[in-house]
Design a protein around this motif. Structure first.
Motif, PDB file in Angstrom:
ATOM      1  N   PHE A 186       0.832  -1.210   0.000  1.00 13.50           N
ATOM      2  CA  PHE A 186       0.000   0.000   0.000  1.00 13.50           C
ATOM      3  C   PHE A 186       0.865   1.259   0.000  1.00 13.50           C
ATOM      4  N   GLU A 187       1.992   1.209   0.698  1.00 10.37           N
ATOM      5  CA  GLU A 187       2.899   2.361   0.677  1.00 10.37           C
ATOM      6  C   GLU A 187       3.401   2.619  -0.742  1.00 10.37           C
ATOM      7  N   SER A 188       3.754   1.550  -1.445  1.00 10.51           N
ATOM      8  CA  SER A 188       4.224   1.709  -2.824  1.00 10.51           C
ATOM      9  C   SER A 188       3.117   2.238  -3.726  1.00 10.51           C
ATOM     10  N   PHE A 189       1.883   1.811  -3.470  1.00 11.72           N
ATOM     11  CA  PHE A 189       0.753   2.327  -4.251  1.00 11.72           C
ATOM     12  C   PHE A 189       0.639   3.846  -4.110  1.00 11.72           C
ATOM     13  N   THR A 190       0.880   4.350  -2.893  1.00 11.17           N
ATOM     14  CA  THR A 190       0.719   5.794  -2.669  1.00 11.17           C
ATOM     15  C   THR A 190       1.732   6.613  -3.459  1.00 11.17           C
ATOM     16  N   LYS A 191       2.785   5.968  -3.950  1.00  9.23           N
ATOM     17  CA  LYS A 191       3.802   6.684  -4.727  1.00  9.23           C
ATOM     18  C   LYS A 191       3.430   6.777  -6.205  1.00  9.23           C
ATOM     19  N   ILE A 192       2.371   6.068  -6.611  1.00 13.80           N
ATOM     20  CA  ILE A 192       1.852   6.232  -7.970  1.00 13.80           C
ATOM     21  C   ILE A 192       1.165   7.595  -8.039  1.00 13.80           C
ATOM     22  N   LYS A 200      -3.944  12.636  -1.005  1.00 12.98           N
ATOM     23  CA  LYS A 200      -3.640  13.933  -0.390  1.00 12.98           C
ATOM     24  C   LYS A 200      -4.907  14.777  -0.260  1.00 12.98           C
ATOM     25  N   ARG A 201      -5.712  14.826  -1.328  1.00  8.37           N
ATOM     26  CA  ARG A 201      -6.955  15.608  -1.273  1.00  8.37           C
ATOM     27  C   ARG A 201      -7.958  14.972  -0.307  1.00  8.37           C
TER      28      ARG A 201
END
Length: 356
Positions: A186-192, A200-201
């Motif tokens: 999931f952390e890696s997904f957030t970097k897409i 963020k929004r």
């Protein structure tokens, strides 16, 4: 009829005594789901004549020692089975209320899991050699022939510590924690790019509706509920927050149509945030991207919930991960390039997790 009334009144009075104790001492209601609650109540209902319960001083001294001895004996009984059934060591880090780091050592085996010991890491070197020392001590106490593997987090020091232990005992393999591995996916997904932007929004919207009491009350008045906020260290909570936001789509829209929804509802320093949140909720593209992002995570969230529970799940994990990857490939929400990127992220982390 009078006898029945007396019986009912006596039952009610007994229950009220229990209610008063739980209320006055703030006892959680889910405690009543414990098997030990039922056992205690049944024991008290059938108490032998002349029984006297332990008073405070005895309960916190003598009875604690008696219980400790019983637990030690039970653990020893279970330990005798481990050379036959095998067991796994688990190392889990946590921080106490004084912000002191600890490492819990636990043992998992077919009948369940037990706590072995806790090591305070305050002021200690947190390098691989320290983790190796903790593992070595536990393995020596349990017996190397009974230990099949070691499960640790995915932090950098754990991998070399695991390799050091594998060098000592080739039959013991070290694997990362599945729950932590999924969280890192999931952390890696957030970097897409598109995922990171919408999170963020959405985080801004979630914090706006949870941190400001007047705004939160307006949401509750609009048939909404408390919105989930992302956690600081669990990346999966970002996606749980998006799911919560999706479920509140209509109440959020209703908030914006309310007469009380105006800049005056917040402090003047938060007027810009008020405008951004308003635009986000009215932005159909924002909600469309949330739906797209949820398609990346919903199957993995189900898997995370499964492996983060108390029941054994190793026999279910592989099939469910294969299913999640297959559903990503079949999804119509992503381009081929996005599918390749998502699959590469999942498989890179998953291969690390499942390769001793």
């Amino acid at each position: 009829m009078e006898d029945n009334v007396v019986v009912i009144t006596a039952h009610e009075q007994t229950q009220r005594t229990v209610d008063d104790w739980m209320t006055a001492e703030c006892i959680p209601f889910n405690m009543m789901r414990s098997e030990y609650w039922d056992r205690m109540v049944h024991a008290l209902m059938n108490v032998p004549k002349g029984f006297r319960y332990a008073k405070l001083e005895s309960a916190r001294t003598k009875r604690v020692e008696v219980t400790r001895g019983r637990v030690t004996m039970r653990v020893e009984e279970l330990r005798q089975e481990w050379p036959t059934t095998g067991c796994m060591l688990q190392l889990d880090e946590w921080t106490d209320r004084r912000q002191r780091p600890h490492i819990n050592v636990m043992v998992s085996f077919p009948k369940g899991s037990i706590f072995w010991r806790s090591v305070c890491m305050s002021g200690c070197n947190k390098g691989a050699s320290t983790y190796y020392g903790i593992l070595k001590r536990a393995i020596e106490e349990i017996g190397a022939e009974a230990v099949m593997g070691v499960v640790m987090d995915n932090v950098a020091v754990c991998a070399p510590a695991g390799r050091m232990e594998e060098a000592d005992h080739p039959h013991i393999f070290s694997v990362p924690c599945t729950t932590h591995s999924l969280d890192l996916i999931f952390e890696s997904f957030t970097k897409i790019t598109f995922v990171g932007e919408v999170i963020k929004r959405a985080s801004e919207v979630a914090k706006f509706f949870t941190n400001l009491s007047r705004v939160r009350d307006l949401l509750l008045y609009s048939n909404g509920s408390v919105m989930a906020k992302p956690g600081a260290t669990r990346f999966a909570t970002n996606f749980i927050m998006l799911s919560s936001l999706q479920g509140l789509y209509l109440p959020l829209r209703a908030c914006l149509m309310d007469d009380d929804w105006k800049p005056a509802i917040v402090h003047t320093s938060q007027h810009e945030l008020f405008v951004r949140v308003t635009h986000a909720i009215f932005d159909d593209t924002f909600w469309a991207v949330i739906e797209k992002v949820m398609q990346t995570s919903k199957n993995l969230l189900k898997l995370l919930k499964k492996v983060d529970g108390a029941d054994p799940t190793i026999n279910k994990v592989y099939a469910r991960m294969d299913s999640a990857v297959e559903k990503h490939r079949e999804s119509k929400h992503f381009t081929e390039a996005e599918k390749d990127e998502l699959e590469a992220i999942i498989m890179r982390r998953w291969n690390t997790t499942t390769s001793p």
